[in-house]
Write an enzyme that holds these catalytic residues in place. Structure first.
Site, short mmCIF file in Angstrom:
data_model
loop_
_atom_site.label_atom_id
_atom_site.label_comp_id
_atom_site.label_asym_id
_atom_site.label_seq_id
_atom_site.Cartn_x
_atom_site.Cartn_y
_atom_site.Cartn_z
CB CYS A 132 -4.31 11.52 12.43
SG CYS A 132 -3.65 9.78 12.03
CB ILE A 134 7.83 6.87 14.64
CG1 ILE A 134 8.66 6.06 13.91
CG2 ILE A 134 7.04 7.67 13.54
CD1 ILE A 134 9.78 6.03 13.80
CG ASP A 186 3.21 1.55 9.46
OD1 ASP A 186 2.74 2.25 10.44
OD2 ASP A 186 3.28 1.73 7.75
NE ARG A 216 -1.46 12.08 8.82
CZ ARG A 216 -2.17 13.05 9.03
NH1 ARG A 216 -3.49 13.78 9.79
NH2 ARG A 216 -1.13 14.21 9.34
NE ARG A 248 -6.98 3.90 5.76
CZ ARG A 248 -5.95 3.97 6.40
NH1 ARG A 248 -5.95 4.76 8.26
NH2 ARG A 248 -5.32 4.99 6.47
NE ARG A 267 0.03 10.41 10.23
CZ ARG A 267 0.22 9.07 9.39
NH1 ARG A 267 -1.01 8.26 9.96
NH2 ARG A 267 0.73 8.96 8.45
CE LYS A 324 -1.34 1.55 4.15
NZ LYS A 324 -1.18 2.72 4.32
CG ASN A 325 2.10 3.10 3.47
OD1 ASN A 325 0.87 3.25 3.22
ND2 ASN A 325 2.77 2.58 4.73
N1 EPU Z 1 5.88 15.10 10.83
C1 EPU Z 1 5.83 15.85 11.26
N2 EPU Z 1 6.10 16.96 10.42
C2 EPU Z 1 5.28 16.78 9.11
C3 EPU Z 1 6.06 15.19 8.39
C4 EPU Z 1 5.88 14.60 9.64
O1 EPU Z 1 6.33 16.23 12.64
O2 EPU Z 1 5.47 17.70 8.25
C5 EPU Z 1 6.13 13.88 11.93
C6 EPU Z 1 4.93 13.07 12.59
O3 EPU Z 1 4.54 13.39 13.16
C7 EPU Z 1 5.70 11.49 12.87
C8 EPU Z 1 6.89 11.54 12.16
O4 EPU Z 1 7.31 13.30 11.51
O5 EPU Z 1 6.29 11.83 14.63
C9 EPU Z 1 7.31 10.49 11.19
O6 EPU Z 1 6.01 10.79 10.35
P1 EPU Z 1 6.48 10.42 8.15
O7 EPU Z 1 5.67 12.17 7.61
O8 EPU Z 1 7.77 9.89 8.06
O9 EPU Z 1 5.08 9.32 8.51
P2 EPU Z 1 4.35 9.80 6.57
O10 EPU Z 1 4.81 9.93 5.93
O11 EPU Z 1 3.38 10.60 7.39
C10 EPU Z 1 4.19 7.21 6.46
C11 EPU Z 1 3.62 5.57 6.43
C12 EPU Z 1 2.44 5.54 7.44
C13 EPU Z 1 3.95 4.85 8.75
C14 EPU Z 1 4.72 6.42 8.36
C15 EPU Z 1 6.54 6.07 9.39
C16 EPU Z 1 2.71 5.92 4.12
C17 EPU Z 1 1.67 6.24 3.05
N3 EPU Z 1 2.44 6.61 5.56
O12 EPU Z 1 3.74 7.62 6.87
O13 EPU Z 1 2.14 4.55 7.98
O14 EPU Z 1 3.43 4.81 10.13
O15 EPU Z 1 5.65 6.64 7.44
O16 EPU Z 1 7.04 4.77 8.64
O17 EPU Z 1 3.33 5.56 3.42
C18 EPU Z 1 0.55 2.84 8.26
O18 EPU Z 1 0.48 2.26 7.00
O19 EPU Z 1 -0.76 2.33 8.77
C19 EPU Z 1 1.08 3.97 8.54
C20 EPU Z 1 0.66 4.76 8.83
#
Ligand code: EPU
Length: 416
Positions: free
Chosen positions: A115, A325, A303, A91, A395, A120, A22-23
């Site tokens: 969320c 995280i 995850d 998201r 999802r 996030r 998915k990701n």
């Molecule tokens: N963060 C910030 N500011 C930002 C971006 C991130 O503070 O602008 C913080 C977040 O709040 C979090 C940390 O940085 O505390 C890491 O977040 P990240 O941005 O890496 O998460 P994401 O990109 O929103 C993806 C996956 C998630 C997975 C995380 C961490 C996708 C679509 N989603 O989310 O997957 O948990 O990376 O590996 O790739 C899931 O599949 O269940 C899922 C939540």
């Protein structure tokens, strides 16, 4: 609304085919906005999040069909907006921001709200785009971004962000000059996206390391690729075998994407054997309690934290599980406790004291991976568990009850 009814206690036996990730698929779909024409993805998972991304791309003017492969034709993009209705259900919709801005010079994307697993924010995505020359305003809950041609920049992320790295890498492909992303995410999904962008004609070096360099090009062309296997789905089925004391053979996996998970599960007493694209897993004796800390790839993934906690809940001793995280990713704890687990929270650490057996109970899913942990708990529990709000599971887990039934689980989807 559907719920799952599970009669626990059956050791799972047999083979499970792992679906596409998915990701990995979500950023691939977003990247289609970078090049006009027909893009083609094999092994895309059939999931609600993927359909949401298709709906978003259709809203913007793309034509999207799913037959043998998932195809997106982006020849007629005419709306440059990701509306609140779609961003609030997923998201990852923010992944269209970078490509839209790079390709069309404008984008209007709803700010994601809160969320279930943490705040996030997307501040790091926005700051990086500003460094590349975008003008960004917030207007009635929307991020409104404009740019002439984006320019290359040196960007150091304060924190490792997966979709942030992906968004900026996509935007940088069409920027003028060289972009360097430091403290970049190293997740396999980032590497898979870079490979697709390169297939489209992008010039990218260092994906999979903390520093990615992107040399902007004038234009990209559509391409095709096969989506990598879902490492989190595979990890979840590894735990399913372990928690039920069963024996599973997972086909279509990438064990090199699962090293930290396999290492932890081996420490926990599971016998795991990887050969080619197959992983075989079984458990003889009781689960050993071991500690785990979530960190960005290549360390143990957030995850898998909830699923690992379900396994540790029947461990032989005490396990400390730290979530580093997301600040609020413990929503499964109270539900697992309802099933007899002995778990206490101490800030970002869960103290899990293993019990001999969980017991079936009515529980409620709160987010995708929390839901998976409840299914795992239910498979091991004595008696019946009813899991409501399973739309979260849909999802991210393709045909979960069909795959589990095929290896012996007593699991049914019923209308509530
Ligand atoms: N963060 C910030 N500011 C930002 C971006 C991130 O503070 O602008 C913080 C977040 O709040 C979090 C940390 O940085 O505390 C890491 O977040 P990240 O941005 O890496 O998460 P994401 O990109 O929103 C993806 C996956 C998630 C997975 C995380 C961490 C996708 C679509 N989603 O989310 O997957 O948990 O990376 O590996 O790739 C899931 O599949 O269940 C899922 C939540």
């Amino acid at each position: 609304m559907d719920k799952l009814v599970v009669e626990g206690g059956v050791p799972l036996q047999g083979e499970v085919r792992i679906s596409g990730s998915k990701n990995a698929a979500l950023p691939l779909l977003a990247s289609t906005l970078l090049a006009n024409g027909r893009h083609c993805f094999f092994n895309a998972p059939r999931l609600r999040d993927i359909r949401t991304m298709q709906t978003l791309l259709r809203y913007m003017g793309a034509v999207s069909t799913t037959e043998e492969a998932l195809q997106i034709d982006t020849s007629k993009i005419h709306r440059f907006e990701a509306p609140y209705q779609l961003v609030k259900t997923m998201r990852a919709s923010v992944l269209v921001l970078g490509p839209m801005l790079a390709r069309y010079g404008r984008a209007r994307v709803s700010l994601p709200g809160g969320c279930a697993i943490g705040a996030r924010p997307i501040n790091l995505h926005l700051k990086a785009l500003e460094l590349m020359g975008a003008e960004i305003k917030l207007d009635h809950g929307y991020v409104v971004a404009r740019a002439g041609r984006l320019h290359g920049a040196s960007i150091t992320f304060d924190q490792v962000t997966v979709t942030g790295t992906e968004n900026i890498m996509m935007a940088a492909c069409l920027a003028d000059g060289v972009t360097v992303i430091k403290n970049a995410a190293r997740e396999p999904e980032v590497v898979a996206l870079a490979e697709y962008l390169i297939a489209m004609g992008a010039s990218i070096a260092g994906a999979g390391t903390p520093e990615i360099t992107i040399f902007g090009v004038e234009e990209l062309s559509p391409a095709s690729c096969t989506v990598i296997p879902d490492r989190i789905e595979a990890g979840t089925y590894l735990v399913a075998a372990g928690i039920t004391g069963g024996h599973l053979r997972l086909n279509g996996c990438r064990s090199d994407h699962l090293e930290a998970v396999i290492q932890k599960l081996t420490e926990a007493g599971l016998a795991i054997n990887c050969e080619g694209d197959t992983i075989e897993v079984s458990r003889g004796s009781r689960v050993c309690s071991v500690n785990a800390k979530t960190q960005p790839f290549p360390a143990f993934p957030t995850d898998m934290q909830a699923q690992f906690m379900a396994l540790m809940s029947i461990g032989s001793g005490v396990s400390l599980i730290s979530e580093n995280i997301f600040e609020n990713r413990f929503m499964h704890v109270l539900e697992l406790r309802r099933m007899g687990a002995d778990i206490e929270l101490d800030g970002r650490t869960a103290v899990v004291r293993g019990v001999k057996r969980l017991s079936g109970a009515p529980v409620m899913a709160t987010d995708l991976r929390a839901s998976a942990s409840l299914v795992l708990g239910a498979l091991a529990a004595k008696g019946k568990t009813e899991i409501s709000r399973i739309y979260h599971l849909d999802r991210g887990y393709e045909s979960i009850e069909t795959k589990l039934s095929a290896v012996g689980a007593k699991i049914d989807r019923v209308k509530e």
